[in-house]
Design an enzyme around this catalytic site. Structure first.
Site, PDB file in Angstrom:
ATOM      1  N   HIS A 161       0.818  -1.215   0.000  1.00 28.84           N
ATOM      2  CA  HIS A 161       0.000   0.000   0.000  1.00 28.84           C
ATOM      3  C   HIS A 161       0.850   1.261   0.000  1.00 28.84           C
ATOM      4  O   HIS A 161       0.544   2.226  -0.694  1.00 28.84           O
ATOM      5  CB  HIS A 161      -0.950   0.003   1.200  1.00 28.84           C
ATOM      6  CG  HIS A 161      -1.947  -1.115   1.149  1.00 28.84           C
ATOM      7  ND1 HIS A 161      -2.039  -2.079   2.120  1.00 28.84           N
ATOM      8  CD2 HIS A 161      -2.869  -1.419   0.219  1.00 28.84           C
ATOM      9  CE1 HIS A 161      -2.994  -2.932   1.795  1.00 28.84           C
ATOM     10  NE2 HIS A 161      -3.507  -2.561   0.642  1.00 28.84           N
ATOM     11  N   ILE A 162       1.908   1.267   0.799  1.00 29.78           N
ATOM     12  CA  ILE A 162       2.749   2.475   0.868  1.00 29.78           C
ATOM     13  C   ILE A 162       3.682   2.544  -0.335  1.00 29.78           C
ATOM     14  O   ILE A 162       3.794   3.582  -0.995  1.00 29.78           O
ATOM     15  CB  ILE A 162       3.556   2.504   2.184  1.00 29.78           C
ATOM     16  CG1 ILE A 162       2.594   2.576   3.379  1.00 29.78           C
ATOM     17  CG2 ILE A 162       4.513   3.703   2.202  1.00 29.78           C
ATOM     18  CD1 ILE A 162       3.253   2.426   4.735  1.00 29.78           C
ATOM     19  N   ALA A 238      11.125   3.748   6.678  1.00 26.88           N
ATOM     20  CA  ALA A 238       9.951   4.134   7.487  1.00 26.88           C
ATOM     21  C   ALA A 238       9.079   2.896   7.672  1.00 26.88           C
ATOM     22  O   ALA A 238       7.859   3.003   7.766  1.00 26.88           O
ATOM     23  CB  ALA A 238       9.176   5.246   6.798  1.00 26.88           C
ATOM     24  N   SER A 239       9.728   1.702   7.696  1.00 22.32           N
ATOM     25  CA  SER A 239       8.911   0.483   7.844  1.00 22.32           C
ATOM     26  C   SER A 239       8.981  -0.018   9.286  1.00 22.32           C
ATOM     27  O   SER A 239       8.137   0.344  10.107  1.00 22.32           O
ATOM     28  CB  SER A 239       9.337  -0.582   6.831  1.00 22.32           C
ATOM     29  OG  SER A 239      10.672  -0.989   7.027  1.00 22.32           O
ATOM     30  N   ASP A 264      12.870   6.601  10.342  1.00 22.28           N
ATOM     31  CA  ASP A 264      11.695   6.923  11.167  1.00 22.28           C
ATOM     32  C   ASP A 264      11.447   5.862  12.240  1.00 22.28           C
ATOM     33  O   ASP A 264      10.703   6.098  13.183  1.00 22.28           O
ATOM     34  CB  ASP A 264      10.459   7.030  10.253  1.00 22.28           C
ATOM     35  CG  ASP A 264       9.217   7.537  10.983  1.00 22.28           C
ATOM     36  OD1 ASP A 264       9.332   8.545  11.717  1.00 22.28           O
ATOM     37  OD2 ASP A 264       8.143   6.935  10.819  1.00 22.28           O
ATOM     38  N   GLU A 269      12.878   1.755  20.442  1.00 20.76           N
ATOM     39  CA  GLU A 269      12.313   3.105  20.452  1.00 20.76           C
ATOM     40  C   GLU A 269      11.935   3.479  21.885  1.00 20.76           C
ATOM     41  O   GLU A 269      11.532   2.607  22.665  1.00 20.76           O
ATOM     42  CB  GLU A 269      11.077   3.170  19.539  1.00 20.76           C
ATOM     43  CG  GLU A 269      11.458   2.899  18.087  1.00 20.76           C
ATOM     44  CD  GLU A 269      10.277   2.929  17.111  1.00 20.76           C
ATOM     45  OE1 GLU A 269       9.141   3.193  17.539  1.00 20.76           O
ATOM     46  OE2 GLU A 269      10.517   2.691  15.910  1.00 20.76           O
ATOM     47  N   HIS A 292       9.269   7.983  14.705  1.00 25.70           N
ATOM     48  CA  HIS A 292       8.202   7.042  14.292  1.00 25.70           C
ATOM     49  C   HIS A 292       6.889   7.804  14.068  1.00 25.70           C
ATOM     50  O   HIS A 292       5.863   7.483  14.670  1.00 25.70           O
ATOM     51  CB  HIS A 292       8.026   5.925  15.327  1.00 25.70           C
ATOM     52  CG  HIS A 292       7.332   4.714  14.776  1.00 25.70           C
ATOM     53  ND1 HIS A 292       7.551   3.440  15.246  1.00 25.70           N
ATOM     54  CD2 HIS A 292       6.412   4.581  13.782  1.00 25.70           C
ATOM     55  CE1 HIS A 292       6.781   2.589  14.581  1.00 25.70           C
ATOM     56  NE2 HIS A 292       6.085   3.260  13.687  1.00 25.70           N
ATOM     57  N   GLY A 294       5.805   8.495  10.751  1.00 23.70           N
ATOM     58  CA  GLY A 294       5.409   8.363   9.344  1.00 23.70           C
ATOM     59  C   GLY A 294       3.897   8.429   9.159  1.00 23.70           C
ATOM     60  O   GLY A 294       3.389   9.045   8.231  1.00 23.70           O
TER      61      GLY A 294
HETATM   62  N1  LIG Z   1       6.639   4.713   9.966  1.00 23.51           N
HETATM   63  C1  LIG Z   1       5.360   4.577  10.188  1.00 23.51           C
HETATM   64  O1  LIG Z   1       4.758   5.333  10.949  1.00 23.51           O
HETATM   65  C2  LIG Z   1       4.606   3.487   9.493  1.00 23.51           C
HETATM   66  C3  LIG Z   1       3.267   3.707   9.136  1.00 23.51           C
HETATM   67  C4  LIG Z   1       2.588   2.687   8.465  1.00 23.51           C
HETATM   68  C5  LIG Z   1       3.221   1.496   8.205  1.00 23.51           C
HETATM   69  N2  LIG Z   1       4.503   1.303   8.595  1.00 23.51           N
HETATM   70  C6  LIG Z   1       5.199   0.042   8.298  1.00 23.51           C
HETATM   71  O2  LIG Z   1       5.262  -0.085   6.880  1.00 23.51           O
HETATM   72  C7  LIG Z   1       5.030  -1.444   6.535  1.00 23.51           C
HETATM   73  C8  LIG Z   1       4.486  -1.520   5.134  1.00 23.51           C
HETATM   74  O3  LIG Z   1       3.187  -0.956   5.081  1.00 23.51           O
HETATM   75  P1  LIG Z   1       2.210  -1.245   3.862  1.00 23.51           P
HETATM   76  O4  LIG Z   1       0.894  -0.666   4.213  1.00 23.51           O
HETATM   77  O5  LIG Z   1       2.818  -0.838   2.595  1.00 23.51           O
HETATM   78  O6  LIG Z   1       2.144  -2.829   3.946  1.00 23.51           O
HETATM   79  P2  LIG Z   1       1.657  -3.843   2.809  1.00 23.51           P
HETATM   80  O7  LIG Z   1       1.375  -5.115   3.519  1.00 23.51           O
HETATM   81  O8  LIG Z   1       0.606  -3.240   1.979  1.00 23.51           O
HETATM   82  O9  LIG Z   1       2.961  -4.036   1.906  1.00 23.51           O
HETATM   83  C9  LIG Z   1       4.104  -4.714   2.324  1.00 23.51           C
HETATM   84  C10 LIG Z   1       4.752  -5.309   1.094  1.00 23.51           C
HETATM   85  O10 LIG Z   1       5.991  -5.890   1.473  1.00 23.51           O
HETATM   86  C11 LIG Z   1       6.123  -7.119   0.757  1.00 23.51           C
HETATM   87  N3  LIG Z   1       7.099  -7.960   1.453  1.00 23.51           N
HETATM   88  C12 LIG Z   1       6.895  -8.731   2.547  1.00 23.51           C
HETATM   89  N4  LIG Z   1       8.043  -9.361   2.884  1.00 23.51           N
HETATM   90  C13 LIG Z   1       8.973  -8.964   1.988  1.00 23.51           C
HETATM   91  C14 LIG Z   1      10.341  -9.266   1.800  1.00 23.51           C
HETATM   92  N5  LIG Z   1      10.982 -10.107   2.628  1.00 23.51           N
HETATM   93  N6  LIG Z   1      10.985  -8.699   0.760  1.00 23.51           N
HETATM   94  C15 LIG Z   1      10.334  -7.866  -0.090  1.00 23.51           C
HETATM   95  N7  LIG Z   1       9.031  -7.555   0.022  1.00 23.51           N
HETATM   96  C16 LIG Z   1       8.366  -8.088   1.062  1.00 23.51           C
HETATM   97  C17 LIG Z   1       4.726  -7.667   0.709  1.00 23.51           C
HETATM   98  O11 LIG Z   1       4.577  -8.653  -0.310  1.00 23.51           O
HETATM   99  C18 LIG Z   1       3.923  -6.410   0.438  1.00 23.51           C
HETATM  100  O12 LIG Z   1       3.775  -6.153  -0.934  1.00 23.51           O
HETATM  101  C19 LIG Z   1       4.032  -1.913   7.607  1.00 23.51           C
HETATM  102  O13 LIG Z   1       4.108  -3.306   7.799  1.00 23.51           O
HETATM  103  C20 LIG Z   1       4.462  -1.159   8.843  1.00 23.51           C
HETATM  104  O14 LIG Z   1       5.342  -1.960   9.595  1.00 23.51           O
HETATM  105  C21 LIG Z   1       5.209   2.274   9.222  1.00 23.51           C
HETATM  106  O1  LIG Z   2       1.156   4.908  15.296  1.00 23.60           O
HETATM  107  C1  LIG Z   2       2.026   4.075  15.553  1.00 23.60           C
HETATM  108  O2  LIG Z   2       2.499   3.912  16.684  1.00 23.60           O
HETATM  109  C2  LIG Z   2       2.554   3.125  14.467  1.00 23.60           C
HETATM  110  C3  LIG Z   2       2.448   3.662  13.074  1.00 23.60           C
HETATM  111  C4  LIG Z   2       2.947   2.684  12.022  1.00 23.60           C
HETATM  112  O3  LIG Z   2       4.188   2.173  12.322  1.00 23.60           O
HETATM  113  C5  LIG Z   2       1.989   1.581  11.695  1.00 23.60           C
HETATM  114  O4  LIG Z   2       2.325   0.407  11.835  1.00 23.60           O
HETATM  115  O5  LIG Z   2       0.877   1.913  11.254  1.00 23.60           O
END
Ligand SMILES: NC(=O)c1ccc[n+]([C@@H]2O[C@H](COP(=O)([O-])OP(=O)(O)OC[C@H]3O[C@@H](n4cnc5c(N)ncnc54)[C@H](O)[C@@H]3O)[C@@H](O)[C@H]2O)c1
Ligand SMILES: O=C(O)CC[C@@H](O)C(=O)O
Length: 409
Positions: A161-162, A238-239, A264, A269, A292, A294
């Protein structure tokens, strides 16, 4: 021990980590008034104390709901992660205890993509360093190491999604987008899937990580991967903090193999805003460090509050488990004129037959029945005449392999 439903004012909802007020509003509109709200996460002891009589708990990414915590939370019916990541919950244990876990898989994704896009522009211009030097009274007016993003290659690791939204936004700035994902993905815009991470690293000017925390992604970027990146390239994470070997990143930045980074998320943390942030990256002028945030925008947090509280209230009110991340998914219509019985059991052959036999022997009429299973558990929902609900509940509790029961009048 089997559980069954209570009056709404007896149902305790524990909300931690300052989840948005919109969540409280959703619960209150649905008639749930017994809400314990905390702005920060709780320490171990306080968490045990607060969760032990909670029926629902809402957390963000800080609170660790380990097997130990879950086993002590004897009344817990469901968990809401008011974020995307669910790695902070022992999902397998929750499942075996009959506790569904819900999250908000989309609501903050645009916020993350926008932040990363901004960071790409800032880092390609060397702004973090110029900013830090200016704050110290210096003046770094030079075009050296400063580039437009137009025509540069963005390598996205994890095209979900991201990653997809970031790719589209980056293309509008004229970037070329390549991505690596363990799944075959439909490329959006002109993006191109590359099936080798090494090849992606070798051809990208900017690498941005968007994978979930899994055993496979732990330390997936370390010394060898940084060495495979182009000299002078930019790295963004930012993952999740566990995905990157932070010491290897520090070395790559100090040696100037990487021109800059934006981070991020961190392996460790701070528990709250009052605790010290400790990281080897502190003090590096070419690194953007963010706490954190994002997904921390007003829009995202409000939407997440509505989405996750809505899922918890719906599960409480009608048993629907649509989009639960660790549980059989059952989409249920509202029930009227009957009582709904929820039965969570270990997935073993013959449970449904035993339930139907027991009900038939007692003359309990089943008006509707739904069943979904995972490898570990089964979730049966049945509707019966309200005057037979208590009797039916007794029968259900006696079925071998029962984990939980609940009745919704
Ligand atoms: N920094 C923040 O505040 C913040 C906010 C939202 C999400 N996140 C993190 O970002 C991550 C991704 O979010 P998203 O909504 O895009 O998730 P998502 O599930 O839509 O996408 C994750 C993608 O990663 C792929 N993937 C899984 N394992 C993999 C690997 N070993 N190598 C390559 N690709 C791989 C999956 O197939 C998928 O397409 C979340 O799991 C979360 O941990 C962080
Ligand atoms: O709001 C949070 O603490 C986490 C945000 C982000 O990492 C998520 O997984 O959506």
């Amino acid at each position: 021990m089997a559980k069954h439903s209570l009056d709404k004012d007896k149902i305790k909802i524990l909300l931690l980590e300052g989840v948005h007020q919109s969540a409280v509003d959703v619960f209150e509109r649905a008639g749930y008034t017994n809400i314990e709200y905390h702005k920060a996460s709780l320490g171990d002891e306080a968490l045990h104390e607060s969760i032990k009589d909670a029926h629902f708990v809402g957390i963000r990414s800080r609170t660790q709901l380990t097997a130990d915590v879950l086993k002590r939370a004897e009344k817990l019916i469901a968990i809401g992660c008011f974020c995307i990541g669910t790695n902070q919950v022992d999902l397998a244990t929750a499942e075996l205890l009959g506790i569904p876990v819900f999250n908000a898989p989309f609501s903050n994704t645009r916020s993350v993509a926008e932040l990363v896009l901004g960071e790409i522009i800032m880092l390609m211009r060397g702004i973090p360093e110029r900013n830090a030097i200016a704050h110290r009274g210096g003046w770094m007016k030079t075009a050296a190491g400063s580039y437009e993003v137009r025509g540069k290659t963005l390598g996205v690791i994890g095209y979900g999604h991201i990653g997809t939204q970031l790719g589209i936004l980056a293309e509008t700035l004229g970037m070329r987008v390549v991505f690596f994902d363990i799944e075959d993905k439909l490329p959006l815009g002109n993006a191109q899937q590359i099936h080798s991470m090494e090849q992606l690293l070798a051809q990208s000017d900017v690498v941005s990580l968007h994978v979930p925390e899994t055993p496979q992604t732990k330390d997936m970027i370390g010394t060898a991967e940084f060495a495979a990146m182009r000299k002078g390239s930019i790295f963004i994470n930012a993952s999740r903090g566990t995905v990157v070997d932070i010491d290897a990143l520090t070395v790559a930045l100090k040696e100037r193999h990487l021109a800059g980074a934006a981070i991020d998320v961190f392996p460790v943390e701070p528990q709250s805003n009052d605790d010290e942030f400790i990281s080897p990256l502190r003090g590096l002028d070419n690194v953007l460090l963010t706490p954190h945030v994002g997904g921390s925008t007003a829009e995202a947090q409000e939407n997440i509050g509505i989405e996750v509280a809505g899922k918890l209230a719906k599960y409480s009110d009608n048993g629907s488990t649509v989009s639960a991340v660790n549980f059989p998914e059952v989409s249920l219509p509202m029930h009227k004129g009957t009582s709904r019985l929820l039965h969570i059991h270990q997935n073993r052959p013959g449970v449904l037959i035993k339930i139907n036999k027991a009900f038939s022997e007692k003359g309990i009429n089943i008006a509707a029945q739904y069943l979904q299973t995972t490898a570990e558990i089964g979730y049966v929902v049945m509707e019966v005449d309200t005057h037979q609900a208590e009797e039916a509940l007794v029968e259900l509790k006696a079925i071998e392999g029962t984990l939980r029961t609940r009745v919704l009048f």
